[in-house]
Design a protein around this motif. Structure first.
Motif, PDB file in Angstrom:
ATOM      1  N   GLY A  65      25.807  28.818  36.409  1.00  0.00           N
ATOM      2  CA  GLY A  65      25.017  29.046  37.620  1.00  0.00           C
ATOM      3  C   GLY A  65      24.318  30.389  37.588  1.00  0.00           C
ATOM      4  N   SER A  66      23.416  30.592  38.549  1.00  0.00           N
ATOM      5  CA  SER A  66      22.623  31.820  38.601  1.00  0.00           C
ATOM      6  C   SER A  66      23.285  32.877  39.481  1.00  0.00           C
ATOM      7  CB  SER A  66      21.225  31.521  39.135  1.00  0.00           C
ATOM      8  OG  SER A  66      21.317  30.959  40.446  1.00  0.00           O
ATOM      9  N   ASP A  67      22.761  34.109  39.414  1.00  0.00           N
ATOM     10  CA  ASP A  67      23.175  35.230  40.263  1.00  0.00           C
ATOM     11  C   ASP A  67      24.660  35.553  40.138  1.00  0.00           C
ATOM     12  OD1 ASP A  67      20.546  35.427  41.337  1.00  0.00           O
ATOM     13  OD2 ASP A  67      21.009  33.793  42.713  1.00  0.00           O
ATOM     14  N   LEU A  68      25.183  35.495  38.927  1.00  0.00           N
ATOM     15  CA  LEU A  68      26.577  35.859  38.688  1.00  0.00           C
ATOM     16  C   LEU A  68      26.703  37.371  38.654  1.00  0.00           C
ATOM     17  CD1 LEU A  68      27.397  33.320  35.824  1.00  0.00           C
ATOM     18  CD2 LEU A  68      27.580  32.982  38.302  1.00  0.00           C
ATOM     19  N   ILE A  69      27.715  37.912  39.339  1.00  0.00           N
ATOM     20  CA  ILE A  69      27.811  39.374  39.465  1.00  0.00           C
ATOM     21  C   ILE A  69      29.104  39.963  38.915  1.00  0.00           C
ATOM     22  CG2 ILE A  69      26.282  39.456  41.469  1.00  0.00           C
ATOM     23  CD1 ILE A  69      28.866  39.842  43.176  1.00  0.00           C
ATOM     24  N   GLY A  70      30.132  39.151  38.706  1.00  0.00           N
ATOM     25  CA  GLY A  70      31.377  39.722  38.230  1.00  0.00           C
ATOM     26  C   GLY A  70      32.379  38.667  37.814  1.00  0.00           C
ATOM     27  N   ALA A  71      33.270  39.067  36.909  1.00  0.00           N
ATOM     28  CA  ALA A  71      34.290  38.146  36.409  1.00  0.00           C
ATOM     29  C   ALA A  71      35.598  38.887  36.205  1.00  0.00           C
ATOM     30  CB  ALA A  71      33.838  37.518  35.094  1.00  0.00           C
ATOM     31  N   ILE A  72      36.712  38.187  36.454  1.00  0.00           N
ATOM     32  CA  ILE A  72      38.043  38.734  36.223  1.00  0.00           C
ATOM     33  C   ILE A  72      38.898  37.658  35.583  1.00  0.00           C
ATOM     34  CG2 ILE A  72      40.073  39.834  37.224  1.00  0.00           C
ATOM     35  CD1 ILE A  72      38.430  40.718  39.564  1.00  0.00           C
ATOM     36  N   TRP A  73      39.442  37.959  34.396  1.00  0.00           N
ATOM     37  CA  TRP A  73      40.277  37.003  33.678  1.00  0.00           C
ATOM     38  C   TRP A  73      41.659  36.961  34.312  1.00  0.00           C
ATOM     39  CZ3 TRP A  73      38.454  36.086  28.160  1.00  0.00           C
ATOM     40  CH2 TRP A  73      39.015  34.908  27.630  1.00  0.00           C
ATOM     41  N   SER A  74      42.196  35.766  34.461  1.00  0.00           N
ATOM     42  CA  SER A  74      43.527  35.602  35.046  1.00  0.00           C
ATOM     43  C   SER A  74      44.599  36.200  34.150  1.00  0.00           C
ATOM     44  CB  SER A  74      43.820  34.110  35.254  1.00  0.00           C
ATOM     45  OG  SER A  74      45.202  33.889  35.441  1.00  0.00           O
ATOM     46  N   PRO A  75      45.633  36.822  34.739  1.00  0.00           N
ATOM     47  CA  PRO A  75      46.754  37.319  33.933  1.00  0.00           C
ATOM     48  C   PRO A  75      47.464  36.218  33.153  1.00  0.00           C
ATOM     49  CG  PRO A  75      46.820  38.269  36.134  1.00  0.00           C
ATOM     50  CD  PRO A  75      45.771  37.196  36.157  1.00  0.00           C
ATOM     51  N   ALA A  76      47.348  34.966  33.621  1.00  0.00           N
ATOM     52  CA  ALA A  76      47.951  33.843  32.905  1.00  0.00           C
ATOM     53  C   ALA A  76      47.110  33.412  31.708  1.00  0.00           C
ATOM     54  CB  ALA A  76      48.150  32.659  33.849  1.00  0.00           C
ATOM     55  N   GLY A  77      45.848  33.816  31.687  1.00  0.00           N
ATOM     56  CA  GLY A  77      44.999  33.565  30.536  1.00  0.00           C
ATOM     57  C   GLY A  77      44.211  32.275  30.540  1.00  0.00           C
TER      58      GLY A  77
END
Length: 203
Positions: A37-49
């Protein structure tokens, strides 16, 4: 390219690029990108992976949260949020330490905050703005200073002192212990004369 986030194994990291979630593998030295999708601003990977939480924002500072499955390369919308323009992805999204749930934090009552369980895909909504979640995902700390169990069975208000009449959250002044039994909170005073009388409270 923006918002790099490491996998728990430290063998891969993900980043966002032109509407894509890209995963770079250190062993193969290759990228694997998926359009979500468009306008993505941030990502955080889960501690579970297994998942990557991705935030998408609109011009009015509201947005959607997508859960990207690292193995199947699929994504689904799991909630919405509203944050001020100066906020970062960490202000809007927070994983429980075991990766079992994701806290989607809004700063207004117009858009409720959400605690999304990746185990059973259920969501609990909160109308009051939230500050953080305990490592096990069982306790919520509201910006008002109220600590509450997710099921509402336990509620506690952080104490104040005479020179600090209300709870004020600043950067890194509140932490849950890894065993989920205690909360260390530094009373923050706006009055410079009262700074030396700030207390650390452990509950």
């Amino acid at each position: 390219r923006l918002s790099p986030t490491w996998s728990p194994s430290s063998q891969q990291f993900a980043y966002l690029a032109e509407g894509q979630v890209c995963i770079f593998d250190l062993m193969s030295l290759s990228d694997d990108c998926t359009v979500i999708g468009s306008d993505l601003i941030g990502a955080i990977w889960s501690p579970a992976g297994e998942q990557i939480a991705v935030a998408q924002a609109n011009f009015d500072f509201t947005g959607q949260v997508l859960l990207f499955q690292a193995a199947s390369k699929t994504a689904e919308i799991i909630g919405t949020f509203e944050v001020p323009p100066q906020a970062t992805v960490n202000d809007a999204l927070e994983w429980a330490a075991d990766g079992s749930s994701l806290l989607i934090k809004s700063t207004t009552e117009n858009v409720p905050s959400i605690l999304y369980s990746v185990i059973d895909e259920t969501a609990v909504t909160f109308t009051e703005p939230l500050q953080t979640i305990s490592p096990n995902g069982q306790y919520i700390l509201y910006k008002s200073g109220v600590v509450e169990k997710v099921d509402g069975s336990i509620q506690y208000l952080l104490p104040t002192i005479k020179v600090v009449s209300r709870v004020i959250f600043k950067l890194h002044n509140c932490y849950c212990s890894p065993d989920n039994e205690r909360l260390a909170y530094l009373l923050s005073c706006t009055d410079s004369d009262a700074q030396e009388r700030s207390w650390v409270i452990v509950i």
